[in-house]
Design a protein around this motif. Structure first.
Motif, short mmCIF file in Angstrom:
data_model
loop_
_atom_site.label_atom_id
_atom_site.label_comp_id
_atom_site.label_asym_id
_atom_site.label_seq_id
_atom_site.Cartn_x
_atom_site.Cartn_y
_atom_site.Cartn_z
N ASP A 125 0.91 -1.12 -0.02
CA ASP A 125 0.05 -0.09 0.08
C ASP A 125 0.89 1.20 -0.02
N LEU A 126 1.09 1.79 -1.13
CA LEU A 126 2.01 2.80 -1.27
C LEU A 126 1.64 4.25 -0.42
N SER A 127 0.61 4.34 0.04
CA SER A 127 0.04 5.62 0.88
C SER A 127 1.07 5.39 2.17
N ILE A 128 1.33 4.15 2.57
CA ILE A 128 2.36 3.97 3.73
C ILE A 128 3.62 4.66 3.36
N VAL A 129 4.10 4.48 2.05
CA VAL A 129 5.50 4.95 1.69
C VAL A 129 5.23 6.55 1.52
N PHE A 130 4.37 7.02 0.76
CA PHE A 130 4.34 8.33 0.40
C PHE A 130 3.75 9.34 1.35
#
Length: 188
Positions: free
Chosen positions: A154-159
């Motif tokens: 879940d790239l919202s975790i990264v960004f």
């Protein structure tokens, strides 16, 4: 009988508490490519003391977008630690981009940094020095040894989250509290 294959592209690797390699202790790694030849990705929760403004000075690219100046440069992994890798959304069409998905790319060419400096694009970036790499079958072996947990990324975790919150957030995708994980593996 053939060995079943797995493809962990666009997944997170969560280092288990017993991880002995100091490069990967308490890390969250985003896998950008995984196939029969091996795997590669970037560690997304290890910021360094360097900021993008300093990196851009060192590579002689004027940073015209002050919003990016204070973003940290990450330790992406122990392989080619002197080379930059940019994990980004949207994907874009840079000279040397590995298309991870329709919305995500990992680029190692200078043109993505020039675009970031002048146009502020791609809008979401994680700039890392180095990457994490596994030879053919190596990651599968490490998974069998309980070195990693995996979960679709879940790239919202990264960004969207600060780096110190990313590992716990990825664990929550699995419904697990990292603090309660045992460093002793069990086999049935």
């Amino acid at each position: 009988m053939t060995t079943p294959t797995i493809n962990l592209t666009d997944h997170f690797l969560i280092a288990m508490p017993a991880m002995a390699d100091p490069n990967f202790t308490r890390t969250l790694t985003y896998i950008a490519e995984h196939n029969e030849n091996g795997a590669m990705g970037v560690i997304v929760n290890r910021p360094t003391d360097m900021r993008l403004a300093t990196l851009f000075e060192r590579i002689d690219i004027p940073l015209e977008q002050p919003d990016f100046a204070n973003l940290p440069v990450y330790f992406g992994g122990p392989v080619q630690a002197d080379r930059g890798f940019v994990l980004h959304r949207p994907g874009g069409a840079w000279h040397s981009t590995l298309k991870v998905s329709d919305t995500v790319g990992l680029t190692s060419s200078r043109d993505v940094l020039q675009s970031l400096a002048t146009d502020g694009q791609p809008a979401e970036v994680l700039v890392a020095l180095g990457y994490a790499g596994w030879s053919a079958g190596q990651l599968e072996h490490e998974l069998a040894q309980n070195a990693w947990l995996t979960v679709p990324a879940d790239l919202s975790i990264v960004f969207d989250l600060p780096p110190e919150e990313r590992l716990a957030a990825a664990m929550q995708l699995l419904g697990i509290d990292f603090a309660k994980l045992s460093d002793v593996a069990g086999h049935a």
